[in-house]
Design an enzyme around this catalytic site. Structure first.
Site, PDB file in Angstrom:
ATOM      1  N   HIS A   1      52.788  13.514  55.908  1.00 12.27           N
ATOM      2  CA  HIS A   1      53.984  13.843  56.681  1.00 12.27           C
ATOM      3  C   HIS A   1      54.873  14.701  55.799  1.00 12.27           C
ATOM      4  O   HIS A   1      54.959  14.483  54.587  1.00 12.27           O
ATOM      5  CB  HIS A   1      54.716  12.576  57.114  1.00 12.27           C
ATOM      6  CG  HIS A   1      53.908  11.728  58.050  1.00 12.27           C
ATOM      7  ND1 HIS A   1      53.728  12.060  59.375  1.00 12.27           N
ATOM      8  CD2 HIS A   1      53.208  10.588  57.859  1.00 12.27           C
ATOM      9  CE1 HIS A   1      52.967  11.142  59.951  1.00 12.27           C
ATOM     10  NE2 HIS A   1      52.630  10.238  59.052  1.00 12.27           N
TER      11      HIS A   1
ATOM     12  N   CYS B   1      56.725  18.814  60.627  1.00 10.99           N
ATOM     13  CA  CYS B   1      55.657  17.995  61.213  1.00 10.99           C
ATOM     14  C   CYS B   1      55.394  18.410  62.654  1.00 10.99           C
ATOM     15  O   CYS B   1      54.235  18.516  63.073  1.00 10.99           O
ATOM     16  CB  CYS B   1      56.016  16.511  61.157  1.00 10.99           C
ATOM     17  SG  CYS B   1      55.667  15.728  59.580  1.00 10.99           S
TER      18      CYS B   1
END
Length: 109
Positions: free
Chosen positions: A22, A34
């Site tokens: 992430h 993201c």
């Protein structure tokens, strides 16, 4: 950080990719890096399958953000074009936001 590895054969033909992690740019639900990476990757997979009939294997883990996509045959024609378009978008995100959030590597397999 999101780590993306694009797999290619000895001739440079793309055979798949893996993405994991992430970005950590913002809290979950607000992380534009993201979101951008996810949109590019998921759109490529859907387009390769639905528009081009590509055959592939796919493994995912939502918790870690892992996506492992492997084509049964090296990318050619429209699938190759779609993959290059995805890579172009990922490079753009990397250029704009830096290696602190996304890193893109290429690996011969």
């Amino acid at each position: 950080m999101i780590a993306i590895t694009v797999y290619q054969d000895a001739d440079g033909n793309k055979t798949g990719f893996s993405s994991e992690g992430h970005a950590g740019f913002a809290e979950s639900g607000y992380d534009i890096i993201c979101a951008g990476v996810s949109a590019l990757v998921i759109n490529f997979i859907n387009s390769a399958e639905l528009l081009c009939g590509a055959k592939y294997s796919l493994d995912t883990d939502q918790e870690t953000g892992m996506i492992d996509f492997r084509l049964e045959e090296p990318a050619t024609g429209d699938v190759a074009l779609l993959m290059e378009s995805m890579i172009l978008g990922l490079k753009g995100i990397q250029k704009d936001y830096g290696n602190e959030y996304i890193i893109l590597n290429f690996k011969e397999v």
